[in-house]
Design a protein around this motif. Sequence first.
Motif, PDB file in Angstrom:
ATOM      1  N   VAL A 153      -6.203   3.700  -0.037  1.00 41.30           N
ATOM      2  CA  VAL A 153      -5.602   2.570  -0.754  1.00 41.30           C
ATOM      3  C   VAL A 153      -5.407   1.380   0.172  1.00 41.30           C
ATOM      4  O   VAL A 153      -5.725   0.244  -0.182  1.00 41.30           O
ATOM      5  N   SER A 154      -4.916   1.646   1.365  1.00 39.49           N
ATOM      6  CA  SER A 154      -4.623   0.510   2.239  1.00 39.49           C
ATOM      7  C   SER A 154      -5.900  -0.061   2.844  1.00 39.49           C
ATOM      8  O   SER A 154      -6.163  -1.262   2.743  1.00 39.49           O
ATOM      9  N   ILE A 155      -6.704   0.801   3.430  1.00 43.24           N
ATOM     10  CA  ILE A 155      -7.916   0.288   4.071  1.00 43.24           C
ATOM     11  C   ILE A 155      -8.879  -0.239   3.028  1.00 43.24           C
ATOM     12  O   ILE A 155      -9.492  -1.297   3.194  1.00 43.24           O
ATOM     13  N   LEU A 157      -2.423  -6.110  -0.885  1.00 39.99           N
ATOM     14  CA  LEU A 157      -3.088  -6.104   0.417  1.00 39.99           C
ATOM     15  C   LEU A 157      -4.427  -6.818   0.324  1.00 39.99           C
ATOM     16  O   LEU A 157      -4.783  -7.641   1.167  1.00 39.99           O
ATOM     17  N   SER A 158      -5.148  -6.496  -0.731  1.00 37.94           N
ATOM     18  CA  SER A 158      -6.464  -7.091  -0.914  1.00 37.94           C
ATOM     19  C   SER A 158      -6.365  -8.606  -1.006  1.00 37.94           C
ATOM     20  O   SER A 158      -7.086  -9.341  -0.333  1.00 37.94           O
ATOM     21  N   VAL A 186     -11.686  -4.641   0.444  1.00 35.77           N
ATOM     22  CA  VAL A 186     -12.027  -5.426  -0.745  1.00 35.77           C
ATOM     23  C   VAL A 186     -11.644  -6.881  -0.532  1.00 35.77           C
ATOM     24  O   VAL A 186     -12.419  -7.804  -0.808  1.00 35.77           O
ATOM     25  N   GLY A 187     -10.451  -7.072  -0.006  1.00 39.04           N
ATOM     26  CA  GLY A 187     -10.002  -8.435   0.244  1.00 39.04           C
ATOM     27  C   GLY A 187     -10.918  -9.161   1.199  1.00 39.04           C
ATOM     28  O   GLY A 187     -11.316 -10.306   0.956  1.00 39.04           O
ATOM     29  N   ALA A 189       0.837  -1.199   0.000  1.00 39.66           N
ATOM     30  CA  ALA A 189       0.000   0.000   0.000  1.00 39.66           C
ATOM     31  C   ALA A 189       0.872   1.249   0.000  1.00 39.66           C
ATOM     32  O   ALA A 189       0.636   2.197  -0.762  1.00 39.66           O
ATOM     33  N   VAL A 190       1.877   1.247   0.858  1.00 39.11           N
ATOM     34  CA  VAL A 190       2.753   2.409   0.944  1.00 39.11           C
ATOM     35  C   VAL A 190       3.441   2.651  -0.389  1.00 39.11           C
ATOM     36  O   VAL A 190       3.482   3.773  -0.909  1.00 39.11           O
TER      37      VAL A 190
END
Lengths: 968, 194
Positions: A305-307, A358-359, A312-313, A270-271
């Motif tokens: 983006v991260s959350i 991440l997802s 979504v995942g 994400a970063v």
Amino acid sequence: MRGLSLLLFITVAGEATTDLFVTVASLPPELEVSAAPAGTSPVTARHIPGPGEYGHPGIALARSEEEPAVPSTEDGESSHPHGGGGGGYEIVQWEWSYVKTPYIIASWLLVASVAKILFHCSQRFTTAVPESCMLILLGLVLGAVVLIASKKQTYQLDPGLFFLFLLPTIVGDAGYFMPARLFFDNLGAILMYAVVGTLWNAFCTGFCLYGVKMAGGIDEKVNAGLMDFLLFGALISAVDPVAVIAVFEEVHVNETLFIIVFGESLLNDAVTVVLYKVYISFVEAGPGNVYTADYFKGIASFLIVSIGGTLVGLIFAVILAFVTRFTKTVRIIEPLFIFLLVYLAYLTAELFSLSAILSMTFCGIGCNKYVEANISQKSRTTVKYTMKTLASIAETIIFIFLGISAVDKSKWAWDTGLVVSTLIFILVFRAVGVAGQTWFLNWFRLVPLEKIDQVVMSYGGLRGAVAFALVVLLDKEHVKAKDYFVATTIVVVFFTVMFQGLTIKPLVKWLKVPRSTNRKPTINEEIHERAFDHILTAVEDIAGLNGYHHWRDKWEQFDKNYLSKLLLRKSVYHKSELWEAYQKINIRDAISVIDQGGNVLTSARLSLPSMASRTSFPEFTNVTNYLRENGSGVCLDLQVIDTVPGAKIEEELETHHVLAENLYKPRRQYQSHYSRHFMTVGEKERQDREVFQRNMHNRLESFKSTRYKRHKKDRSQKKHKGSDAKEQDTSDKPRRNVSWQDRDPVVVPMAPEEDIHDPSEPDKDEDVGITFVARKAPETPKERPKSVPAALDACQSPVAAPPSPTCGEKNLPWKYGMGSLPPCVSVEANKIIPIDLQQAWNQSISSLESLASPPEPQHPRVSALSRLGGPVRTSANGKSGGGVGAGSGSNIGSPSSGQFKFPTAKEEEEEGALSQQQQELQALMSSLTPPPATQSAGKRRNPCVYLRSLVTVPPSGGEPQSRRPTQL
Amino acid sequence: MGSTNSTLLKIPNVEVLMQETGFSPAHIIRLHDRFKALDKEGRGHLCPQDFGAIKELAMNPIGDRIIGAFFSPGKETVDFDTFVKILAHFRPVDKDRPKELNSPEPINSRSNKLRFAFQLYDQDKDGKISRDELLQVLRAMLGMQVTEEQLESVADRTIQEADLDRDDAISFEEFRKSLEKINIDNLMSIRFLR
């Protein structure tokens, strides 16, 4: 190597061939691993969605930069393009363009797979050198070959392909098989390193590089400003999951260390994504047009983006788990659902330009528990192996292509200052960052991270293909120094993967980092660990701390009350995890038992715990497996034919030798088949002997207690297997049969002997033996009882000879007295019997037999008798497992049906079982002499009568037989 | 610091307690607050009812056993000393603390942690986990999800696995052996807030 390069030549040639007409190709050329054909004009390249799919429009493909020379006319393959241009009626040419894409993909997969095989040829080599290093080297070689062949680099790691296909396979595997408990236990540390650590690395590297540039350390030609360097710092600073998996998989550091580095490499995506995108937009907008608000937008973007990616995942995880609730009728597509939904999680995140890694990771972690519980065992295996295969091949391709991509003059714009300072900065800042964060984290960690751990973590910060793909994606129009960045990235990646990857193992060894043990938890550990969890939760509650255990307990309650209810099948929901664990352990036991000794029987005696596993259904598959493996029963069949005609002592001896060898084969084959490690023959034999000795020892010592305990176990097992019990009752016969079947082959060699001792043996018996066509039901009953002692005798022969030099091979072992009896039973009978599913019963019988040792004189006759049945059965046996099952099914029908009345009657009085057992035991011991006697007499009797006598006369002997089956 | 000291002074034998348990003054004060909060009637000791009032504990399958562990046999109450000493079992092992020779084994040592867990199983205090005792714990932990037969088979297997002297029970020594490979220090420790 030659083959590989040949293959490469072919594909390259093919490339060249198609160059001429692919320009208007309707096929999507980007699907393939290879870059667009050389002849393709930039126009086509722009048609291709390529990296644009990844949300970076306007970035030209790197490979289209070099305007191709006229395609390969110098090569030997020049004739091909020539023909290619010829016209439509040349079938070969047309077909090539048709199959080109899949063909090249398949070829590359083949190259990659063969490369793997080659690397693993030498074991000493692979333990020292990580596979990823070798693959990169191979890639370099192949790249050179391609370069020489086509004068330009045709292939390279295509970012679109990488992000859409290669990376998801690896991440999917990583996420799905992520040890969830470990991951969440260390989530704090992982998040810390992933977010703070990556930011730290990115900023520091970027600023410092800019500083070096200002100070003149980097050449003037590197036309880059602060933003460019920050961008470069962002993409070069992220630890790469692919590289980490590849390297750490072989290092085997302890789980905590691994999960922290590995988790970081996944979660820092994400970063990286956000930083990369933010900087790209900044770079494109120009340094002057960046306002303060944009920085806040960047932060907001990071959160989204991260959350968002995580959400979504998780949503997909819930969908997936929910879907698998209803796949009971369509088991066959269960794995497909998993692949599709996990992949969709990735693509969906990508669609909204969220963090796809991440997802996918969270989708995998989230769904694993429920999905694994819902789907069938076979689907589980399928998912596991498919994922591993895909991930492994994707990893291979990535590394090979990294190597190949490096061999490309067009991309190399070398600046020593940039390369060296980048290398230094990433190493230094990684180390500093890790140290700082660990110091902070250790305030909160129950188990502080030691200095050693920190060293490994800093050293394990490997960069890899993600960085490379990102740097290739850069737009040269905006990032002027792209070529320098690409070269530097390649060097950094190579340095970390190859140098650090190569040295991390010795480093870990030298630092004495606690290694991970591949040990699976025992049932005791499972239970007690659960108890510990409860204890700690309770203690936290009492002490008034809302600590980690408190929240985990809360989550578990929630999971149990709501989530599991929603996502698990009803049938599964009611199963307890601990019970599952228990069954898993049982299955594992059974498998390992078969793997190690190749025989369930032996170890049943050796390790009591595995007894319970006997009844579980996977057992059966194991046994079937074993049966198949033991196909050398076929050999026995051949032996029959060989030996029966010639009834000479010499032949006996020869047979004996052959047989001994052949009988040993199964195990040997078995071992080499299952073990991944090469073993010297000597070791193997030693092991065999050891198994044998232990077996004997145990058998004699623990006979009584074993029986009792096993019995008890069986009882309880049977009880709760309520539904299974019936099934077992019915399946008893075949099972038992199998055992008989199996013993018989051993009997076969006896045939010649009986000729000597018992010439009066009727000819027709022999005929039966020779023709061995008779696998009919009516005949077998006669044979079976006779073969009991025969089997005994026979067992002796093969065993005695090979392992123990004491039993000279000059003499036929079966001529020995009872002294040599026990060994024979233990090893050979065991080896052959494992097919039997009621080992318990068999053991007791065989050991009893060995203890009671039937009278000598019987031998010849008995064996002669056995001959009647022996060949027949072997023939059946020889027909492979299926034959055995089928033949045996009918064989024992009559006797067993008579016997099985006992167990049903006895089911109720299980309490008295103990005493009965002992009675049985003693009765068996004392009455074991009678049976042979009756046999010798009964030999000439009507077989049926004799059979009945066997069943009824020694009731004590019959009892355990009947009991076992039902109890198991 | 003044308030800290004044609170500490109210606790009898606080020095000895800290010495024995290894808790810092902050820990002790925190636990003392908790103790007072649990001791609703201010009697200076806790009764089983006080523990029963912790509602999270009621959901814990082996909660009552853990409460029981606080009460030494025959006693109906727990004073602060015992309370702290029992909680001290779960203090993480401090590695850097110099190991004094002849010093008594700290409460939070590995074997003490294990013994605490062991006595939760061994309810009749005969030094052995019998099959029945194990079954009770399993029943509590597995709840209604598993049939009695399944429980029994799990229990049987567990005992067989751990039982080295074949007495159909798990002694402490066997218990310790069966968990030899487990990092008890980590699994049986909680982080007490500073």
